[in-house]
Enzyme design. Structure first.
Site, PDB file in Angstrom:
ATOM      1  N   ASP A  21       2.515  -4.766   8.125  1.00 53.40           N
ATOM      2  CA  ASP A  21       1.268  -4.025   7.915  1.00 53.40           C
ATOM      3  C   ASP A  21       0.125  -5.026   8.010  1.00 53.40           C
ATOM      4  O   ASP A  21      -0.074  -5.846   7.106  1.00 53.40           O
ATOM      5  CB  ASP A  21       1.309  -3.344   6.552  1.00 53.40           C
ATOM      6  CG  ASP A  21      -0.002  -2.661   6.180  1.00 53.40           C
ATOM      7  OD1 ASP A  21      -0.982  -2.764   6.952  1.00 53.40           O
ATOM      8  OD2 ASP A  21      -0.067  -2.045   5.103  1.00 53.40           O
ATOM      9  N   HIS A  46       0.862  -1.188   0.000  1.00 55.34           N
ATOM     10  CA  HIS A  46       0.000   0.000   0.000  1.00 55.34           C
ATOM     11  C   HIS A  46       0.898   1.237   0.000  1.00 55.34           C
ATOM     12  O   HIS A  46       2.017   1.210   0.502  1.00 55.34           O
ATOM     13  CB  HIS A  46      -0.863  -0.036   1.269  1.00 55.34           C
ATOM     14  CG  HIS A  46      -1.964   0.962   1.318  1.00 55.34           C
ATOM     15  ND1 HIS A  46      -1.750   2.286   1.645  1.00 55.34           N
ATOM     16  CD2 HIS A  46      -3.298   0.841   1.107  1.00 55.34           C
ATOM     17  CE1 HIS A  46      -2.904   2.922   1.645  1.00 55.34           C
ATOM     18  NE2 HIS A  46      -3.861   2.074   1.313  1.00 55.34           N
ATOM     19  N   CYS A  74      -4.724   2.242  -3.836  1.00 51.20           N
ATOM     20  CA  CYS A  74      -3.472   2.719  -3.221  1.00 51.20           C
ATOM     21  C   CYS A  74      -2.317   1.733  -3.432  1.00 51.20           C
ATOM     22  O   CYS A  74      -1.437   1.596  -2.589  1.00 51.20           O
ATOM     23  CB  CYS A  74      -3.663   3.000  -1.729  1.00 51.20           C
ATOM     24  SG  CYS A  74      -4.714   4.425  -1.395  1.00 51.20           S
ATOM     25  N   GLN A  91      -5.072  -5.599   6.641  1.00 54.49           N
ATOM     26  CA  GLN A  91      -5.998  -6.541   6.019  1.00 54.49           C
ATOM     27  C   GLN A  91      -5.994  -7.906   6.698  1.00 54.49           C
ATOM     28  O   GLN A  91      -6.709  -8.807   6.253  1.00 54.49           O
ATOM     29  CB  GLN A  91      -5.662  -6.694   4.530  1.00 54.49           C
ATOM     30  CG  GLN A  91      -5.773  -5.419   3.723  1.00 54.49           C
ATOM     31  CD  GLN A  91      -7.184  -4.873   3.645  1.00 54.49           C
ATOM     32  OE1 GLN A  91      -8.161  -5.593   3.856  1.00 54.49           O
ATOM     33  NE2 GLN A  91      -7.313  -3.588   3.346  1.00 54.49           N
ATOM     34  N   LYS A 100     -11.040  -0.716   9.770  1.00 59.61           N
ATOM     35  CA  LYS A 100     -11.200  -1.937   8.986  1.00 59.61           C
ATOM     36  C   LYS A 100     -11.609  -3.125   9.851  1.00 59.61           C
ATOM     37  O   LYS A 100     -11.859  -4.215   9.333  1.00 59.61           O
ATOM     38  CB  LYS A 100      -9.900  -2.256   8.240  1.00 59.61           C
ATOM     39  CG  LYS A 100      -9.476  -1.202   7.223  1.00 59.61           C
ATOM     40  CD  LYS A 100      -8.205  -1.609   6.520  1.00 59.61           C
ATOM     41  CE  LYS A 100      -7.636  -0.468   5.702  1.00 59.61           C
ATOM     42  NZ  LYS A 100      -8.476  -0.094   4.558  1.00 59.61           N
TER      43      LYS A 100
END
Length: 420
Positions: free
Chosen positions: A205, A128, A374, A208, A231
């Site tokens: 990261d 991202h 992104c 997700q 999220k």
């Protein structure tokens, strides 16, 4: 469990999400944009409202009852986050506005104070923008060199190539756990183990993955991990950074101001203990309390249950998409039981624009995302300017997938007829 059994998860929780029960353009809403942001259950909305109605006060700064209750709620949420990711200490959890701010915190605090000319930072081409741009800035300022892990033929993280480019010059490896475009689940445990053999630090990261997969930062052995609350059923404006205690202790403050100080003199200041050293100013108190409520909610549903159900949804979604001519999905194909990737599908249809597909689907009450998500560098590598993306969560159903497939086929047929 079969999808028939697991469907009870969605059936049980859907009433908890008021926003899902509405019509868009006269059609029942099908919300398949969860990779961009999730919807919020009543328990989270109540927690946010209750704070402002009953406890609204600044934290850590008062001895009156409202301030005490606000502080207890705020710090209690930190404990919940620490338990959620299995941090060794609550001091290892720093509240931020989102994952982007958390990455910037690491980049500007650790990166600018540690990296030197010729040091290497390894990212992947699927990152991202929030895990690319800060490191580009740091590299420009320090003289560090950026390297990128490429994709395999199945459009996954190329572990073999990673092994070939990592070296003793590598100081940081920063990679996404689950790609928001490819849906691949990266082998972070292996990546971390390899990086540590070279003395490199590792940032994960988890934007997700945190909403969908059980996380254990101690078992993973990452040095930092970041996630965004919005999220994972929490409000916008709140996220968190996990960092190993010794690293956070050694890192200088990112922002200066109130709350992050111990003592301030006219010519110098001393700083507060962790985690407050990194939380300058009045924080997002209500939002932090609400992310605690979101974690309570996700925990009550069960992260293992969520993951298992989403695997079933993934298998069903991809089976239906394979039946549409000239449609290409990106990233690895799931196994027959939905394992091997996340519950999202980025796709293109030959000759059609992704944004046109999303616009027409919206007219049918179906919310998907279109564009580069992104991940512009990744889309250039894939040879497309943008993709359409349907992303699912545990409150979605196979019936909704059926409705999405019908709407997508009708939209494709409409554009084909116009083009003829």
């Amino acid at each position: 469990m079969t999808i028939t059994q697991e469907k009870t998860i969605a059936a049980k929780v859907r009433s908890d999400f008021p926003i899902l029960h509405q019509d868009i353009h006269g059609k029942p809403l099908i919300y398949f944009d969860n990779a961009a942001t999730s919807q919020k259950p009543i328990a989270v909305l109540d927690a946010l409202r209750d704070y402002y109605e009953q406890d609204n006060s600044n934290v850590h700064r008062g001895i009156h009852s409202l301030s005490v209750r606000a502080t207890e709620g705020y710090e209690g949420a930190r404990d919940k986050v620490a338990k959620f990711v299995n941090a060794a200490s609550r001091q290892e959890i720093v509240f931020t506005r989102n994952a982007s701010e958390a990455i910037n915190l690491i980049a500007y605090s650790w990166g600018l104070s540690t990296l030197q000319q010729g040091d290497e930072i390894i990212l992947s081409v699927m990152e991202h923008h929030s895990n690319i741009v800060p490191w580009q800035i740091v590299a420009q300022k320090t003289g560090a060199v950026l390297k990128y892990v490429e994709l395999t033929e199945t459009e996954e993280f190329d572990l073999e190539q990673f092994n070939s480019i990592i070296s003793n010059k590598t100081k940081l490896v920063s990679v996404v756990h689950v790609s928001n475009t490819l849906g691949c689940i990266n082998p972070v445990e292996e990546i971390i183990a390899i990086a540590h053999q070279y003395g490199a630090k590792v940032l994960i990261d988890a934007c997700q993955s945190a909403p969908h997969i059980p996380l254990d930062v101690q078992a993973m052995d990452c040095d930092w991990l970041v996630a965004s609350g919005h999220k994972m059923c929490a409000p916008t404006g709140i996220g968190f950074l996990y960092g190993k205690l010794d690293l956070l202790l050694a890192m200088p403050p990112f922002l200066g101001g109130g709350e992050m100080i111990a003592d301030v003199f006219l010519d110098y200041s001393t700083y507060a203990e962790l985690p407050h050293k990194f939380e300058a100013g009045t924080p997002a108190i209500g939002e932090a309390i609400a992310i605690g409520a979101a974690i309570d909610y996700l925990t009550s549903v069960g992260m293992d249950n969520i993951h298992t159900y989403e695997e079933e949804l993934t298998a069903y979604l991809f089976k239906q998409l394979r039946g549409i001519p000239n449609l290409r999905t990106y990233g690895p194909q799931p196994t027959a039981d939905g394992k091997g990737r996340a519950a999202l599908a980025a796709f293109t249809v030959e000759g059609l624009d992704a944004s046109d597909l999303a616009t027409m689907l919206d007219q049918e009450g179906i919310a998907i995302r279109s564009g580069h998500h992104c991940t512009q560098p990744l889309h250039r590598i894939l040879g497309v300017s943008g993709t359409a993306r349907a992303s699912l969560y545990f409150y979605n159903t196979t019936e909704e997938i059926d409705g999405f497939i019908v709407g997508l086929k009708e939209t494709i047929d409409f554009f084909r007829s116009v083009m003829e």
